[in-house]
Design a protein around this motif. Structure first.
Motif, short mmCIF file in Angstrom:
data_model
loop_
_atom_site.label_atom_id
_atom_site.label_comp_id
_atom_site.label_asym_id
_atom_site.label_seq_id
_atom_site.Cartn_x
_atom_site.Cartn_y
_atom_site.Cartn_z
N ILE A 1 0.84 -1.20 0.00
CA ILE A 1 0.00 0.00 0.00
C ILE A 1 0.88 1.25 0.00
N SER A 2 0.63 2.13 -0.95
CA SER A 2 1.37 3.40 -1.00
C SER A 2 0.48 4.59 -0.65
N ASP A 3 -0.86 4.42 -0.74
CA ASP A 3 -1.76 5.53 -0.46
C ASP A 3 -3.12 4.96 -0.09
N LEU A 4 -3.65 5.36 1.05
CA LEU A 4 -4.98 4.90 1.49
C LEU A 4 -6.09 5.85 1.06
N LEU A 5 -5.75 6.90 0.33
CA LEU A 5 -6.74 7.84 -0.22
C LEU A 5 -7.62 8.43 0.89
N GLY A 6 -7.01 8.74 2.02
CA GLY A 6 -7.73 9.38 3.12
C GLY A 6 -8.22 8.44 4.19
N ALA A 7 -8.20 7.13 3.95
CA ALA A 7 -8.65 6.17 4.96
C ALA A 7 -7.56 5.96 6.01
N ASP A 8 -7.93 5.34 7.11
CA ASP A 8 -6.98 5.06 8.19
C ASP A 8 -6.32 3.69 8.02
N PHE A 9 -7.04 2.75 7.41
CA PHE A 9 -6.48 1.41 7.25
C PHE A 9 -7.26 0.69 6.15
N PHE A 10 -6.79 -0.51 5.80
CA PHE A 10 -7.43 -1.36 4.79
C PHE A 10 -7.47 -2.78 5.34
N VAL A 11 -8.58 -3.49 5.09
CA VAL A 11 -8.71 -4.87 5.54
C VAL A 11 -8.23 -5.80 4.42
N ASN A 12 -7.32 -6.70 4.74
CA ASN A 12 -6.67 -7.55 3.75
C ASN A 12 -7.56 -8.74 3.37
N ILE A 13 -8.64 -8.44 2.63
CA ILE A 13 -9.55 -9.48 2.15
C ILE A 13 -9.73 -9.32 0.64
N ASN A 14 -10.31 -10.35 0.02
CA ASN A 14 -10.52 -10.40 -1.42
C ASN A 14 -12.03 -10.50 -1.69
N GLN A 15 -12.65 -9.36 -2.03
CA GLN A 15 -14.09 -9.36 -2.26
C GLN A 15 -14.49 -10.20 -3.46
N LYS B 1 -1.30 -17.68 3.34
CA LYS B 1 -2.18 -18.84 3.21
C LYS B 1 -3.50 -18.35 2.63
N ASN B 2 -3.65 -18.48 1.32
CA ASN B 2 -4.82 -17.96 0.63
C ASN B 2 -6.07 -18.76 0.99
N GLY B 3 -7.17 -18.05 1.30
CA GLY B 3 -8.38 -18.71 1.75
C GLY B 3 -9.02 -19.60 0.71
N ALA B 4 -8.93 -19.25 -0.54
CA ALA B 4 -9.52 -20.06 -1.61
C ALA B 4 -8.68 -21.30 -1.90
N ALA C 1 -13.19 -13.04 -4.38
CA ALA C 1 -13.25 -14.44 -3.97
C ALA C 1 -14.54 -14.74 -3.23
N GLN C 2 -15.08 -13.75 -2.52
CA GLN C 2 -16.34 -13.94 -1.80
C GLN C 2 -17.48 -14.21 -2.78
N ARG C 3 -17.49 -13.50 -3.90
CA ARG C 3 -18.53 -13.72 -4.92
C ARG C 3 -18.36 -15.07 -5.60
N ALA C 4 -17.11 -15.48 -5.81
CA ALA C 4 -16.86 -16.73 -6.54
C ALA C 4 -17.02 -17.96 -5.65
N ASN C 5 -16.98 -17.79 -4.31
CA ASN C 5 -17.07 -18.92 -3.38
C ASN C 5 -18.12 -18.64 -2.31
N ALA D 1 -12.73 -18.09 1.90
CA ALA D 1 -12.15 -17.70 0.61
C ALA D 1 -11.80 -16.22 0.54
N ILE D 2 -12.45 -15.38 1.33
CA ILE D 2 -12.21 -13.94 1.22
C ILE D 2 -10.86 -13.54 1.82
N HIS D 3 -10.23 -14.41 2.57
CA HIS D 3 -9.00 -14.04 3.26
C HIS D 3 -7.79 -14.20 2.34
N ASN D 4 -7.05 -13.13 2.14
CA ASN D 4 -5.80 -13.23 1.41
C ASN D 4 -4.75 -13.99 2.21
#
Length: 399
Positions: A26-40, A114-117, A42-46, A52-55
């Motif tokens: 991450i180089s820029d959060l665009l004003g946010a304080d943090f980011f959650v390390n998930i894969n949206q 350890k990728n969730g998918a 993968a949630q739709r595909a599984n 599966a959503i967990h990177n």
């Protein structure tokens, strides 16, 4: 080593070991304080796999900030060792050479997430893929006289597949294509050369067949709402054609005329097998036959020519004009449109059927290039300058 005046022997050995870590940061959060390390995605595909959503299942719902790694994190480990030798023999009428090369290549992956998918096969060290290859080439030149030469050459190469053709989804999983094969290439050419005082001629006929090629195409499919990689294997390609070049000086006029031509035919020579691997779900499609045989390769113009006229003046200027022609340019064919499933329910021979399976050919093109250059010796105008200095003006036009 120069064995004697006629025989030269050379050889070498090389060892390369490479370990590279690949990750997002991450180089820029665009004003946010943090980011959650998930894969949206993968949630739709599984929908039935909440993990599966967990990177990184080792740190679920991990909070990342500027400078932190996220998404994927793995190391690729590659080792390549090569030994080779070549001998060149030069005689009065004949020159010939021969060469051999042996190569060892190994690939490995070390998953740091350890990728969730792909929870069962994404973390830690993978199996190691090993490829052994051998190459040989030889050639002979016959010198008819000081102006005319004939040569023949042949080669057989073998190359290990690329890293991402062995680990199809290296960002997410240690999944290894255990059936990956080395690509084999057989090639030969026959040439004639003329080196006259005014005219030079090169004429070459060539034939090349590559076998067991592998290609990867990456895209998003709406069938499973997932990105993925389409792996095409066991692909054969054939290249054959003639290349010619003639250059001649027109008397003592300062003009030189040049003509170049390439007449080729480059096609797919068999029906490869395609398999789709899904990025965000632990799925692999059933292998399908791709009907590529006879289609042209999208390797640029297979028919090309150039006519050029150049003039060199004794007054330190030159000019040239050339006309270029390109044809037999084909669009890269889509493998998904050339499977049995793609034409189910379509009447064979119908306009729709032919439109699905046909390969688009681009129109031919003609371009014109013009060039002018003039050189001035500055010393001629400024006598105080001792070293020779020049000032050049050039102009180029291309339509």
């Amino acid at each position: 080593h120069q064995l004697n005046k006629m025989v030269d022997i050379s050889g070498g050995a090389m060892l390369q070991i490479n370990s590279t870590e690949y990750y997002r940061q991450i180089s820029d959060l665009l004003g946010a304080d943090f980011f959650v390390n998930i894969n949206q995605f993968a949630q739709r595909a599984n929908p039935d796999n909440p993990d599966a959503i967990h990177n990184d299942l080792n740190n679920p719902y991990g909070i990342v900030r500027i400078g932190d790694k996220y998404g994927y994190n793995y190391k690729s480990n590659v080792m390549n060792s090569t030994i080779w030798g070549q001998s060149v023999v030069t005689l009065n009428k004949i020159d010939f050479y021969g060469a051999l090369r042996l190569e060892y290549t190994s690939y490995g992956r070390d998953g740091l997430y350890k990728n969730g998918a792909y929870a069962a096969n994404s973390f830690g060290k993978s199996e190691t893929a090993v490829f052994l290859n051998a190459d040989a080439k030889a050639g002979l030149t016959y010198k008819l006289n000081g102006k005319n030469y004939f040569s023949i050459a042949a080669a057989r190469w073998s190359y290990a597949p690329q890293y991402e053709q062995t680990f199809i989804l290296p960002r997410t999983t240690n999944l290894l294509d255990k059936d990956a094969k080395s690509m084999n290439i057989m090639s030969g050419e026959l040439s004639y050369f003329h080196r006259g005082a005014r005219t030079k001629v090169n004429l070459t006929g060539f034939y090349t067949l590559s076998q067991n090629e592998t290609e990867i195409r990456r895209f998003f499919t709406e069938l499973t709402n997932s990105f993925g990689s389409l792996l095409m294997k066991d692909m054969n390609k054939r290249y054959m054609g003639i290349e010619a070049a003639v250059e001649t000086k027109i008397m003592n006029t300062g003009f030189t005329a040049t003509a170049l031509a390439n007449i080729g035919d480059y096609v797919y020579d068999n029906r490869p097998v395609a398999t789709f691997y899904y990025d965000n779900s632990n799925q692999v499609s059933n292998p399908e036959t791709v009907y590529f045989q006879g289609l042209h390769l999208p390797s640029g113009p297979q028919l090309a020519g150039m006519l050029k006229l150049n003039y060199n003046s004794k007054q330190f200027w030159s000019a040239s004009i050339s006309v270029n022609y390109f044809d037999k340019i084909y669009v890269d064919p889509s493998p998904q449109r050339r499977t049995t499933d793609a034409v189910v329910g379509v009447t064979p021979g119908s306009d729709q059927y032919n439109k699905i399976l046909s390969q688009e050919r681009m129109p031919s093109a003609i371009t014109v290039d013009a060039y002018f250059r003039k050189s001035f010796m500055i010393n001629k105008y400024i006598k105080s300058i001792k070293k020779r200095m020049y000032f050049d003006i050039s102009a180029n036009f291309t339509n």
